[in-house]
Motif scaffolding. Structure first.
Motif, PDB file in Angstrom:
ATOM      1  N   UNK A  83      -9.996 -33.305   2.819  1.00  0.00           N
ATOM      2  CA  UNK A  83     -11.092 -34.183   2.420  1.00  0.00           C
ATOM      3  C   UNK A  83     -12.185 -33.422   1.675  1.00  0.00           C
ATOM      4  N   UNK A  84     -12.210 -32.095   1.803  1.00  0.00           N
ATOM      5  CA  UNK A  84     -13.251 -31.296   1.151  1.00  0.00           C
ATOM      6  C   UNK A  84     -12.624 -30.071   0.477  1.00  0.00           C
ATOM      7  N   UNK A  85     -12.012 -30.263  -0.695  1.00  0.00           N
ATOM      8  CA  UNK A  85     -11.394 -29.124  -1.396  1.00  0.00           C
ATOM      9  C   UNK A  85     -12.384 -28.023  -1.749  1.00  0.00           C
ATOM     10  N   UNK A  86     -13.648 -28.384  -1.983  1.00  0.00           N
ATOM     11  CA  UNK A  86     -14.640 -27.349  -2.310  1.00  0.00           C
ATOM     12  C   UNK A  86     -14.848 -26.407  -1.128  1.00  0.00           C
ATOM     13  N   UNK A  87     -14.891 -26.971   0.082  1.00  0.00           N
ATOM     14  CA  UNK A  87     -15.028 -26.124   1.270  1.00  0.00           C
ATOM     15  C   UNK A  87     -13.805 -25.226   1.415  1.00  0.00           C
ATOM     16  N   UNK A 140      -7.446 -35.414  -0.226  1.00  0.00           N
ATOM     17  CA  UNK A 140      -6.841 -36.412   0.647  1.00  0.00           C
ATOM     18  C   UNK A 140      -7.582 -36.461   1.966  1.00  0.00           C
ATOM     19  N   UNK A 141      -7.653 -37.643   2.550  1.00  0.00           N
ATOM     20  CA  UNK A 141      -8.424 -37.810   3.783  1.00  0.00           C
ATOM     21  C   UNK A 141      -7.670 -37.365   5.028  1.00  0.00           C
ATOM     22  N   UNK A 142      -6.372 -37.032   4.890  1.00  0.00           N
ATOM     23  CA  UNK A 142      -5.563 -36.689   6.064  1.00  0.00           C
ATOM     24  C   UNK A 142      -6.020 -35.422   6.762  1.00  0.00           C
ATOM     25  N   UNK A 143      -6.527 -34.448   6.008  1.00  0.00           N
ATOM     26  CA  UNK A 143      -6.854 -33.126   6.559  1.00  0.00           C
ATOM     27  C   UNK A 143      -5.689 -32.612   7.396  1.00  0.00           C
ATOM     28  N   UNK A 144      -4.533 -32.529   6.751  1.00  0.00           N
ATOM     29  CA  UNK A 144      -3.296 -32.169   7.437  1.00  0.00           C
ATOM     30  C   UNK A 144      -2.329 -31.588   6.420  1.00  0.00           C
ATOM     31  N   UNK A 156      -8.707 -19.011  13.673  1.00  0.00           N
ATOM     32  CA  UNK A 156      -9.951 -19.616  13.223  1.00  0.00           C
ATOM     33  C   UNK A 156      -9.742 -21.058  12.819  1.00  0.00           C
ATOM     34  N   UNK A 157     -10.840 -21.793  12.741  1.00  0.00           N
ATOM     35  CA  UNK A 157     -10.790 -23.200  12.346  1.00  0.00           C
ATOM     36  C   UNK A 157     -10.929 -23.304  10.828  1.00  0.00           C
ATOM     37  N   UNK A 158     -10.023 -24.033  10.202  1.00  0.00           N
ATOM     38  CA  UNK A 158     -10.093 -24.272   8.761  1.00  0.00           C
ATOM     39  C   UNK A 158     -11.037 -25.431   8.465  1.00  0.00           C
ATOM     40  N   UNK A 159     -11.408 -25.632   7.196  1.00  0.00           N
ATOM     41  CA  UNK A 159     -12.249 -26.785   6.858  1.00  0.00           C
ATOM     42  C   UNK A 159     -11.600 -28.134   7.168  1.00  0.00           C
ATOM     43  N   UNK A 160     -10.287 -28.159   7.379  1.00  0.00           N
ATOM     44  CA  UNK A 160      -9.602 -29.412   7.713  1.00  0.00           C
ATOM     45  C   UNK A 160      -9.422 -29.612   9.211  1.00  0.00           C
ATOM     46  N   UNK A 161      -9.859 -28.656  10.021  1.00  0.00           N
ATOM     47  CA  UNK A 161      -9.821 -28.845  11.461  1.00  0.00           C
ATOM     48  C   UNK A 161      -8.626 -28.252  12.166  1.00  0.00           C
ATOM     49  N   UNK A 162      -7.510 -28.036  11.468  1.00  0.00           N
ATOM     50  CA  UNK A 162      -6.406 -27.303  12.087  1.00  0.00           C
ATOM     51  C   UNK A 162      -6.715 -25.815  12.000  1.00  0.00           C
ATOM     52  N   UNK A 163      -5.858 -25.002  12.601  1.00  0.00           N
ATOM     53  CA  UNK A 163      -6.172 -23.579  12.736  1.00  0.00           C
ATOM     54  C   UNK A 163      -5.411 -22.730  11.729  1.00  0.00           C
TER      55      UNK A 163
END
Length: 293
Positions: free
Chosen positions: A14-18, A55-59, A253-260
């Motif tokens: 959801x945040x490619x810039x991050x 994409x909004x999936x963050x996956x 660590x935690x990625x900007x998409x929430x998975x590790x």
């Protein structure tokens, strides 16, 4: 005939810039030429190893498995078709975008797009240089690294990856999650890397299929410096430790998409003397979970 290695991963974010800042400034990846609809990153002589799509999936969006040549490519695709998988011959446009000679795709039992390819693009004339000084990422004949999927379809997934892609079981860990119960993590290899894929059985499809992906670096100092960068940004999820099965020293660590993402060093390899065993613990020491604030 097995797939040879994990060649690349694609994420829907959801945040490619991050992700751009995270990939360059935290993980130490090098920006690559953009894809048709993605930002791409290098960690070695290959044109790209990681793609981030809006994409909004963050996956996970897809995983690309490399085979050695046209014969292995045809054999793998036919084996998947014989198993009843819907295997699609991809267009010349997508092959050009991925930078490969041959490309087919299918869907695994959990709904993850799996791409099989051969003939990836090398860029020896443009050496990889980490923007934060990572000495190297360990890839070569072992590929990008590994990834772990959460799935309620363990048996079907094992059949897909073992019979379809030709992977082999390395070992099993009974992971005690306390109130969450024990989960039998299954680890699979397709080269001398201890595992290219692991499956985490869960009772229902989770919000995120991807638990984590792993990058192996060239020195313990590379791990320590990555840990410092993650700690600076309050991204540590699991502390530094050493795994029981592959003996890797790593942290998460935690990625900007929430998975590790796992960053590790010095695992042991699978060799001809390897025997499948099971473990009661995921780590010899360390690897303590840090609850989010």
């Amino acid at each position: 005939m097995s797939v040879a290695r994990l060649g690349y991963l694609g994420f829907k974010a959801s945040d490619p810039d991050a992700w751009n800042s995270f990939a360059n400034n935290t993980l130490g990846m090098m920006s690559a030429a953009k894809g048709k609809d993605s930002d791409r990153y290098r960690i070695d002589s290959r044109a790209w190893r990681l793609a981030v799509h809006q994409g909004e999936q963050d996956d996970i969006g897809y995983a690309g498995f490399e085979v050695a040549d046209a014969a292995a490519f045809s054999e793998t695709a036919e084996r998947l078709r014989q198993m009843g998988c819907d295997v699609m011959d991809e267009s010349d446009d997508l092959k050009a975008d991925r930078g490969v000679i041959g490309l087919v795709s299918t869907i695994d039992p959990s709904g993850v797009r799996i791409e099989i390819y051969y003939g990836g693009t090398e860029l020896y004339e443009l050496p990889f240089v980490s923007p934060v000084g990572v000495s190297s990422f360990m890839t070569g004949d072992q590929g990008l690294g590994h990834f772990v999927l959460a799935t309620p379809y363990l048996e079907q997934s094992m059949k897909f990856y073992v019979e379809g892609l030709g992977m082999e079981l390395s070992d099993i860990i009974d992971w005690d999650l306390g109130p969450g119960g024990k989960h039998k993590l299954h680890f699979f290899n397709c080269n001398r890397r201890h595992h290219t894929l692991a499956l985490l059985p869960v009772p229902a499809l989770p919000p995120k299929l991807l638990h984590h992906f792993m990058l192996e670096v060239g020195s313990l100092d590379d791990v320590g410096r990555a840990n410092d960068r993650m700690e600076r940004d309050s991204r540590i999820m699991i502390t530094f430790g050493r795994h029981t099965n592959d003996h890797m020293c790593s942290f998460y660590g935690v990625t900007p998409s929430g998975f590790a993402v796992e960053v590790g060093y010095a695992p042991r390899d699978v060799d001809r003397t390897w025997s499948v065993v099971r473990y009661d613990s995921i780590s010899m020491w360390g690897h303590k979970f840090i609850p989010p604030e």
